[in-house]
Design an enzyme around this catalytic site. Structure first.
Site, PDB file in Angstrom:
ATOM      1  N   ASN A   1       0.808  -1.217   0.000  1.00 11.86           N
ATOM      2  CA  ASN A   1       0.000   0.000   0.000  1.00 11.86           C
ATOM      3  C   ASN A   1       0.846   1.274   0.000  1.00 11.86           C
ATOM      4  OD1 ASN A   1       0.883  -0.042   2.629  1.00 11.86           O
ATOM      5  ND2 ASN A   1      -1.103  -0.487   3.542  1.00 11.86           N
TER       6      ASN A   1
ATOM      7  N   GLN B   1      -4.289   3.705  18.441  1.00 10.35           N
ATOM      8  CA  GLN B   1      -5.366   3.497  17.473  1.00 10.35           C
ATOM      9  C   GLN B   1      -6.278   2.368  17.915  1.00 10.35           C
ATOM     10  OE1 GLN B   1      -3.285   5.255  13.459  1.00 10.35           O
ATOM     11  NE2 GLN B   1      -4.023   3.208  13.420  1.00 10.35           N
TER      12      GLN B   1
ATOM     13  N   HIS C   1      -6.695   6.692   9.678  1.00  6.47           N
ATOM     14  CA  HIS C   1      -5.846   5.620   9.136  1.00  6.47           C
ATOM     15  C   HIS C   1      -6.503   4.843   7.992  1.00  6.47           C
ATOM     16  CE1 HIS C   1      -2.102   3.044  10.178  1.00  6.47           C
ATOM     17  NE2 HIS C   1      -2.176   3.366   8.913  1.00  6.47           N
TER      18      HIS C   1
END
Ligand code: NAD
Length: 389
Positions: free
Chosen positions: A150, A317, A336
């Protein structure tokens, strides 16, 4: 038979979509290999439709059929934090733990010590700082991630957020939504990116892709990294190399951050460093939230030292609802998402399958996917995570 524990983010609040009926598009484009020649993930097979939601619990990264056909047990959960979480309960006899940086299953030294059977921790994506790498080294646990899967997704998101900040898109869009036509209000903080000095902290796969994508905007490009890029690359993009981040930030208007989170980079963007930047600088950080000092960023935005801050990474997170980055002035934060577009999911799901096939069949995992193996940093881990010798 192995036990595989897979920690994924929760399903959409309105239910899991049916492919292709509920999706915006019917397919993904065919892609060539990555720009450096690294081949795309190439498992022996996949059991998912590229473009479908794979990264949430019901999507299971498309792994259930493959794992169960081979006699393995798969446990999938999004319940990852706290002593009573499903993850905490299931990790004690897991052979394989897979997690995504977007919804990280933190593998602390205590959790690693409890996971007596654990042989490999796989990051479905890039960035394995949610695993305590020193402890993984001590215990001989392999850590692997889907390098490059990614990186270009994040580079696109970075370019978007640079433009969103510099042009001040967010309030302009809100004026349109609200039925207004207040042009003077809309443009009072809006600039062109053209001619600005843009600095990239860490010119790895993402950092280089950001520079390559920003070059046509007519910006002056600067960078720093532990390893200097080849002279012909610097010449091609007219790059100014700086020995360290201290020198870099003094000479730029926009900073983008692409280093892994390590002891060296943790808390690097602090009050002192921010105070040496040009007044009205912008920062886009899609690397890791903990590279920035949370409160120093807020203060710099409030004082005007920073004109804007964006990125999509937080610490921890998920971020608590009262995290100040949600509401600080001139922010364009996302939660995110940069590396988990539907396009990115197809790549990292296939890469995770490739890593599992190698692991179960006793074949070598590609060096570029390795962070830690056999008690040492290996492959990409040796380049990007280990202390520079
Ligand atoms: P990469 O391994 O290709 O590049 C990392 C670069 O950082 C390397 O060039 C390395 O030399 C450099 N570096 C490491 N420590 C440094 C230091 N102290 N000072 C200067 N340079 C340093 O990785 P990548 O694909 O470019 O990804 C970079 C990071 O971005 C990942 O580690 C991850 O934390 C983050 N990431 C975020 C997302 C997201 O969804 N937001 C997705 C992918 C990666």
């Amino acid at each position: 038979m192995a036990k595989v524990v897979l920690v994924l983010y929760p399903d959409p609040v309105n239910g899991f979509p049916e492919f292709p009926k509920d999706y915006a598009r019917d397919s993904l484009p065919e892609l060539p290999d990555y720009p450096n020649g690294q081949t795309l993930p190439n498992p022996k097979g996949i059991d998912f439709t590229p473009g479908a939601l794979l990264g949430s619990v019901t999507g299971e990264l498309g792994l259930r059929k493959y794992l169960e056909d081979n006699g393995h047990e798969l446990v999938v959960t999004s319940d990852k934090d706290g002593e009573n979480s499903v993850f905490e309960r299931e990790l004690v006899d897991a052979d394989v733990i897979i997690s995504q940086p977007f919804w990280p299953a933190y593998l602390t030294p205590e959790r690693l010590a409890k996971s007596k059977n654990l042989k490999i921790a796989v990051t479905a994506g890039i960035g394995s700082d949610h695993v305590d790498l020193d402890t993984a080294n001590e215990l001989g646990i392999t850590v692997a991630e889907v390098t490059y899967s990614n990186s270009l997704s994040v580079a696109e998101h970075t370019v978007m957020q640079v433009l969103v900040l510099v042009r001040d898109f967010v309030p302009q869009h809100q004026i349109a939504v609200d039925g207004g036509w207040n042009i003077a209000d809309a443009v009072e903080r809006s600039y062109d990116l053209e001619g600005m000095d843009v600095g990239v902290f860490a010119a790895g796969r993402i950092g280089r892709a950001v520079m390559e994508r920003l070059a046509p905007f007519g910006v002056h490009l600067h960078y720093t990294d532990r390893f200097r890029l080849p002279a012909e690359y610097e010449e091609k993009y007219n790059l100014v190399f700086h020995e360290n981040i201290e020198d870099l930030v003094k000479n730029i208007d926009v900073l983008t951050v692409h280093a892994p989170l390590t002891d060296e980079t943790s808390g690097l963007l602090d009050e002192q460093l921010l105070s040496t930047m040009r007044r009205g600088s912008y920062i886009v950080n899609p690397a890791r939230g903990a590279i920035a000092d949370r409160d120093a960023i807020v203060r710099a935005l409030e004082s005007g030292q920073l004109a804007g801050y964006a990125g999509d990474v937080w610490a921890p997170q998920p971020a608590p609802v009262d995290h100040p980055w949600r509401t600080m002035p001139h922010n364009a934060m996302t939660t995110h998402t940069s590396g988990t577009s539907l396009s990115a999911q197809a790549k990292y799901a296939a890469g995770t399958r490739e890593i599992l096939e190698c692991f179960f069949e006793g074949r070598e995992i590609r060096p570029e996917y390795l962070i830690v193996q056999g008690g040492n940093y290996a492959g990409t881990g040796a380049h990007s995570y280990a202390e520079k010798k």
